[in-house]
Design a protein around this motif. Structure first.
Motif, PDB file in Angstrom:
ATOM      1  N   GLY A 165       5.991 -18.274  -9.939  1.00  0.00           N
ATOM      2  CA  GLY A 165       6.059 -18.692 -11.114  1.00  0.00           C
ATOM      3  C   GLY A 165       5.266 -17.251 -12.112  1.00  0.00           C
ATOM      4  N   SER A 166       4.413 -17.428 -12.689  1.00  0.00           N
ATOM      5  CA  SER A 166       3.679 -16.278 -13.562  1.00  0.00           C
ATOM      6  C   SER A 166       2.852 -15.516 -12.502  1.00  0.00           C
ATOM      7  N   GLY A 167       3.380 -14.587 -12.328  1.00  0.00           N
ATOM      8  CA  GLY A 167       2.757 -13.626 -10.947  1.00  0.00           C
ATOM      9  C   GLY A 167       1.538 -12.896 -11.470  1.00  0.00           C
ATOM     10  N   PRO A 168       0.929 -12.443 -10.642  1.00  0.00           N
ATOM     11  CA  PRO A 168      -0.327 -11.783 -10.710  1.00  0.00           C
ATOM     12  C   PRO A 168      -0.259 -10.367 -11.026  1.00  0.00           C
ATOM     13  N   LEU A 169      -1.083  -9.803 -11.766  1.00  0.00           N
ATOM     14  CA  LEU A 169      -1.278  -8.256 -12.200  1.00  0.00           C
ATOM     15  C   LEU A 169      -1.360  -7.377 -10.817  1.00  0.00           C
ATOM     16  N   ASN A 170      -1.303  -6.010 -10.990  1.00  0.00           N
ATOM     17  CA  ASN A 170      -1.608  -5.072 -10.073  1.00  0.00           C
ATOM     18  C   ASN A 170      -2.964  -4.500 -10.579  1.00  0.00           C
ATOM     19  N   HIS A 171      -4.196  -5.408 -10.015  1.00  0.00           N
ATOM     20  CA  HIS A 171      -5.387  -4.812 -10.533  1.00  0.00           C
ATOM     21  C   HIS A 171      -5.922  -3.608  -9.737  1.00  0.00           C
ATOM     22  N   ALA A 172      -5.229  -3.293  -8.692  1.00  0.00           N
ATOM     23  CA  ALA A 172      -5.811  -2.133  -8.079  1.00  0.00           C
ATOM     24  C   ALA A 172      -5.034  -0.603  -8.272  1.00  0.00           C
ATOM     25  N   HIS A 173      -4.422  -0.523  -9.553  1.00  0.00           N
ATOM     26  CA  HIS A 173      -3.779   0.475  -9.850  1.00  0.00           C
ATOM     27  C   HIS A 173      -4.432   1.813 -10.031  1.00  0.00           C
ATOM     28  N   PRO A 174      -5.913   1.727 -10.538  1.00  0.00           N
ATOM     29  CA  PRO A 174      -6.726   2.880 -10.440  1.00  0.00           C
ATOM     30  C   PRO A 174      -6.987   3.623  -9.066  1.00  0.00           C
ATOM     31  N   CYS A 175      -6.835   2.711  -8.462  1.00  0.00           N
ATOM     32  CA  CYS A 175      -7.420   3.000  -6.929  1.00  0.00           C
ATOM     33  C   CYS A 175      -6.480   4.082  -5.955  1.00  0.00           C
ATOM     34  N   GLY A 176      -5.503   4.533  -6.637  1.00  0.00           N
ATOM     35  CA  GLY A 176      -4.736   5.422  -6.056  1.00  0.00           C
ATOM     36  C   GLY A 176      -3.437   4.899  -5.102  1.00  0.00           C
ATOM     37  N   LYS A 177      -2.635   5.890  -4.522  1.00  0.00           N
ATOM     38  CA  LYS A 177      -1.528   5.661  -3.961  1.00  0.00           C
ATOM     39  C   LYS A 177      -1.393   5.987  -2.588  1.00  0.00           C
ATOM     40  N   GLY A 178      -0.711   5.081  -1.979  1.00  0.00           N
ATOM     41  CA  GLY A 178      -0.541   5.275  -0.399  1.00  0.00           C
ATOM     42  C   GLY A 178      -1.821   4.821   0.122  1.00  0.00           C
ATOM     43  N   THR A 179      -1.904   5.022   1.564  1.00  0.00           N
ATOM     44  CA  THR A 179      -2.666   4.261   2.451  1.00  0.00           C
ATOM     45  C   THR A 179      -3.785   5.157   2.842  1.00  0.00           C
ATOM     46  N   ILE A 218     -13.270  -9.996 -10.233  1.00  0.00           N
ATOM     47  CA  ILE A 218     -14.052  -9.002  -9.483  1.00  0.00           C
ATOM     48  C   ILE A 218     -13.000  -7.912  -9.106  1.00  0.00           C
ATOM     49  N   LYS A 219     -11.788  -8.192  -9.071  1.00  0.00           N
ATOM     50  CA  LYS A 219     -10.952  -7.021  -9.146  1.00  0.00           C
ATOM     51  C   LYS A 219     -11.006  -5.766  -9.928  1.00  0.00           C
ATOM     52  N   THR A 220     -10.763  -6.422 -11.316  1.00  0.00           N
ATOM     53  CA  THR A 220     -10.810  -5.360 -12.273  1.00  0.00           C
ATOM     54  C   THR A 220     -12.104  -4.629 -12.459  1.00  0.00           C
ATOM     55  N   VAL A 221     -13.274  -5.305 -12.460  1.00  0.00           N
ATOM     56  CA  VAL A 221     -14.757  -4.620 -12.464  1.00  0.00           C
ATOM     57  C   VAL A 221     -14.699  -3.606 -11.224  1.00  0.00           C
ATOM     58  N   THR A 222     -14.246  -3.977 -10.132  1.00  0.00           N
ATOM     59  CA  THR A 222     -14.381  -3.151  -8.845  1.00  0.00           C
ATOM     60  C   THR A 222     -13.246  -1.638  -9.199  1.00  0.00           C
ATOM     61  N   ALA A 223     -12.127  -2.073  -9.566  1.00  0.00           N
ATOM     62  CA  ALA A 223     -11.290  -0.816  -9.987  1.00  0.00           C
ATOM     63  C   ALA A 223     -11.810   0.016 -10.849  1.00  0.00           C
ATOM     64  N   LEU A 224     -12.604  -0.572 -11.944  1.00  0.00           N
ATOM     65  CA  LEU A 224     -13.149   0.175 -12.871  1.00  0.00           C
ATOM     66  C   LEU A 224     -14.414   0.870 -12.601  1.00  0.00           C
TER      67      LEU A 224
END
Length: 274
Positions: free
Chosen positions: A252-266, A23-29
């Motif tokens: 352990g094996s940590g998650p990715l940053n799926h939200a990286h295309p969504c911009g920086k900051g708040t 869901i995160k991936t498809v939404t980010a794209l």
């Protein structure tokens, strides 16, 4: 928002893989993600500690209702853990138009080594689901299980991809992340040739859900009308940046940053009227 993707897969309570990553991936794209949940897993970055199965009839009902109302521009399958689940999903896939692409991620073993595919389901997976795939996305261990061969280098990857084409998919994306070395090479194998894609390895411990993420990014690209090669290349670029900027959560094996295309900051919501 463009491209409707129905994801048929298991849930990851830790949020790093499974439908949460999808869901995160498809939404980010900029796509629209829908789900049919096949199983609930109790897991975190350190492993899978429990699996709760979803009744087969309910899996079919989820797919039916979504497809009848919203429709789909691409289907992506992930964790389909036993023969009855695969057979049920295939029965629903038969109701789709033939031009709706299908991305099959043959999820077999979790990052922590927990088996996610019943051994009795292997023949059904090969006979019924892979046959329907527009693209199959195995990693090296999955390709070895599907072909029975040992994969030691890119030549073996190419040979395995050609063997997997004989099962019926239009294309096979052979993922090389499990191969040793400082360079990761993936192969897109089709009947017309093989496209080789290499990049330097991003070496960190935040690699949970890489397979789910890549397959969903690919599915989103196909849903948005990209051709296969461009969809693969965009998916790989998205995954690399998600790996590079991973937040480092968990022990352990940590998650990715799926939200990286969504911009920086708040975002600033202070000026939005009541």
């Amino acid at each position: 928002m463009r491209g409707r993707v129905l994801i048929v897969a298991g849930s990851d309570s830790g949020g790093g893989a499974g439908i949460q990553a999808d869901i995160k991936t498809v939404t980010a794209l900029n796509g629209y993600a829908m789900t049919a949940v096949t199983a609930l897993t109790a897991q975190n970055t350190q492993g899978v500690f429990g699996i709760h199965e979803v009744p087969v009839d309910f899996i079919r009902q989820q797919m039916q209702l979504v497809l009848q109302d919203i429709g789909a521009d691409c289907i992506k399958t992930g964790m389909l853990h036993r023969p009855a689940v695969i057979e049920a999903v295939c029965a629903e896939l038969d109701s789709l138009a033939k031009d709706v692409p299908l991305v099959v991620d043959p999820v077999m073993v979790s990052q922590s080594g927990h088996r996610l595919l019943d051994p009795t389901a292997m023949d059904v997976l090969k006979r019924d689901l892979i046959l329907r795939a527009t693209v199959l996305t195995p990693n090296v261990p999955e390709a070895e299980l599907l072909t029975g061969m040992t994969i030691r280098d890119t030549d073996d990857m190419h040979h395995a991809g050609q063997m997997l084409l004989t099962l019926g998919p239009q294309a096979v994306l052979m993922k090389g992340g499990h191969m040793p070395g400082d360079t990761v090479t993936d192969l897109l194998v089709t009947q017309t040739g093989t496209h080789v894609m290499s990049a330097s390895r991003i070496d960190n411990n935040s690699n949970h859900g890489t397979g789910c993420t890549l397959a969903s990014a690919l599915a989103c690209g196909l849903a948005q009308g990209l051709d296969m090669q461009k969809a693969v290349e965009r998916a790989r670029a998205y995954l690399r940046e998600a790996l590079r900027t991973a937040p480092g959560f968990g022990k352990g094996s940590g998650p990715l940053n799926h939200a990286h295309p969504c911009g920086k900051g708040t975002a600033d919501f202070s000026k939005i009227p009541d």
